[in-house]
Write an enzyme that holds these catalytic residues in place. Structure first.
Site, PDB file in Angstrom:
ATOM      1  N   SER A  50       1.121  -0.973  -0.009  1.00  0.00           N
ATOM      2  CA  SER A  50       0.368   0.226   0.245  1.00  0.00           C
ATOM      3  C   SER A  50       1.180   1.319   0.116  1.00  0.00           C
ATOM      4  CB  SER A  50      -0.871   0.100   1.264  1.00  0.00           C
ATOM      5  OG  SER A  50       0.158   0.314   2.461  1.00  0.00           O
ATOM      6  N   LYS A  51      -0.240   2.417   0.612  1.00  0.00           N
ATOM      7  CA  LYS A  51       1.214   3.519  -0.096  1.00  0.00           C
ATOM      8  C   LYS A  51       2.379   3.929   1.610  1.00  0.00           C
ATOM      9  CE  LYS A  51      -1.920   6.418  -2.370  1.00  0.00           C
ATOM     10  NZ  LYS A  51      -3.041   7.584  -1.957  1.00  0.00           N
TER      11      LYS A  51
END
Length: 468
Positions: A240-241
């Site tokens: 994910s980010k």
């Protein structure tokens, strides 16, 4: 049979590292078998698809050297064909009109959740006469899926996987507004494109059972499926980010070489003995799906950076110099032919220490700066009054040479002997004066790359104006 594979990203977000690995595996599989690698942009989600995401996909694949065969296909341009197949299924009795209202569908979901069941369509319009349809309702078209038995997927990576048909409901293939659903469009496109192998992330594994039912309903031959495990972060969670799961073009901005990124991603979930450092030709020669593991891989940025450094050391000097020139120009530095020539001349030494193009650019920046330089604390510590006096004596000795690296080396050694010093005691203050830091390639080649005028100007600035 010609092997035909496709990379089919959705432009609802930027091309990330997991998608890049999927594209790479498809590309290598096609090239290994002498087949074709096709590109399809799955832009049926018109509300979320963006031109910027499409640009990143195309630019990213081009940067990585994953060049596809034929024209790029946009799924949205094929909606008439998707609708045609849905109506063929309807006419063959393999699909039906569903007039369920949004309120009825919501009630089905709420009831299923209350009873602890997965939310599924209950098939209420499966066998009803459309004449019973309520007025003013535009129907969707649903696949009449088998209710008994199993749907079996023989996956080239995951092995044999089975799902009871009772667990799969009658999915919508054409919405009430006439647009196709994603799962239906993918099947039609893969069939029409004569795709022989569907290689994609294992997050699509459950989709395959529904898609197989569409193939079977149309009487179409199934492609071979290969579902690749996902890439996780170092903590084992899905990327994910917060794991820096960024757009592929951000890896370019961070200074990674495309060949290093592809080499790293190939080894992230695929193996061939102890082979680590593989050229593109070697990758094509060796790649088979048999080498793909079933376990999720973990992204290791430190290992990627180390591998990038290895690739930089064998990269063409002129190419690296061009990359550095462009990066320095983007930072506002004046890049004329003289500065570019300095960077090219010193590149063999500069690239030995750098792990990324960002580091390489930072290490080359001193070559294009004009006095007075900005000095690091360590460099300033070397430029004592005694050191400055030594540099003032050294300058005319250097000026008397032809400023070639061998002549400069000889002059430095002779000066060190005369002063009763070790060469390093001369070279380190000289390096600080020339570069503003304590690190550079060999001092002789650094002087030669800077040239007579720039080198003497920097020494003059230090010996005349530096205040300690």
């Amino acid at each position: 049979m010609t092997i035909r594979v496709r990379f089919a990203p959705s432009p609802t977000g930027l091309l990330h590292i997991g998608g890049v690995r999927t594209a790479l595996f498809n590309y290598l599989f096609a090239r290994h078998s002498g087949g074709e690698f096709l590109l399809r942009i799955e832009d049926t989600d018109k509300a979320r698809s963006t031109p910027e995401a499409v640009r990143v996909i195309l630019e990213g694949l081009d940067w990585l050297g994953l060049h596809h065969d034929g024209q790029t296909i946009f799924q949205s341009s094929r909606e008439a064909r998707h609708a045609e197949v849905a109506r063929q299924l309807l006419g063959a009795g393999r699909a039906y009109y569903c007039y369920a209202t949004p309120e009825e569908l919501r009630e089905m979901r709420e009831t299923a959740q209350a009873e602890g069941r997965p939310p599924r369509y209950d098939g209420r319009w499966r066998d009803r006469d459309p004449a019973q349809a309520p007025p003013g309702i535009s129907p969707a078209i649903r696949l009449k899926a088998p209710r008994d038995g199993e749907t079996i997927l023989s996956d080239l990576v995951q092995g044999s996987v089975r799902v009871a048909n009772a667990e799969l409901d009658d999915m919508i293939i054409l919405r009430s507004d006439g647009t196709p659903t994603y799962l239906h469009a993918v099947v039609v496109d893969d069939h029409d494109m004569a795709i022989t192998h569907v290689i994609r992330g294992d997050d699509h594994l459950t989709n395959s059972f529904r898609q197989i039912q569409i193939y079977q309903a149309m009487g179409w031959a199934l492609p071979d499926f290969a579902h690749i495990p996902l890439i996780h972060g170092a903590d084992g969670a899905k990327l994910s980010k917060r794991h820096d799961a960024v757009s592929v073009l951000e890896f370019r901005e961070q200074g990674f070489l495309p060949e290093a990124l592809c080499n790293y991603l190939l080894r992230l979930g695929w193996g061939h003995g102890d082979a680590e450092f593989l050229s593109r030709d070697e990758q094509i020669s060796l790649f088979t799906l048999a080498g793909v593991g079933r376990a999720a891989s973990r992204m290791d940025y430190a290992k990627l950076t180390h591998l990038n450094g290895m690739w930089m050391r064998v990269a063409d000097d002129a190419r690296l110099a061009g990359e550095v020139v462009e990066r320095l120009r983007a930072q506002g530095e004046t890049m004329d032919e003289i500065n570019a020539a300095r960077i090219t001349a010193l590149m063999p030494g500069l690239k030995e220490r750098a792990r990324t193009l960002v580091e390489l650019t930072a290490s080359a920046a001193f070559l294009v700066q004009t006095p007075p330089l900005v000095f690091t604390e360590k460099a300033l510590a070397l430029l004592t009054d005694e050191a400055r006096q030594m540099l003032a004596k050294l300058a005319p000795r250097l000026a008397a040479t032809d400023f070639s690296a061998p002549a400069l080396d000889a002059a430095l050694r002779a000066f060190a002997a005369q002063e009763g010093s070790k060469l390093g005691q001369i070279a380190q203050p000289l390096r600080a004066a020339l570069t503003g830091s304590t690190m550079s390639p060999g001092i002789d080649v650094t002087l030669a790359a800077l040239g007579r005028e720039a080198s003497l100007a920097r020494l003059g600035a230090v010996t005349e104006t530096l205040v300690c």
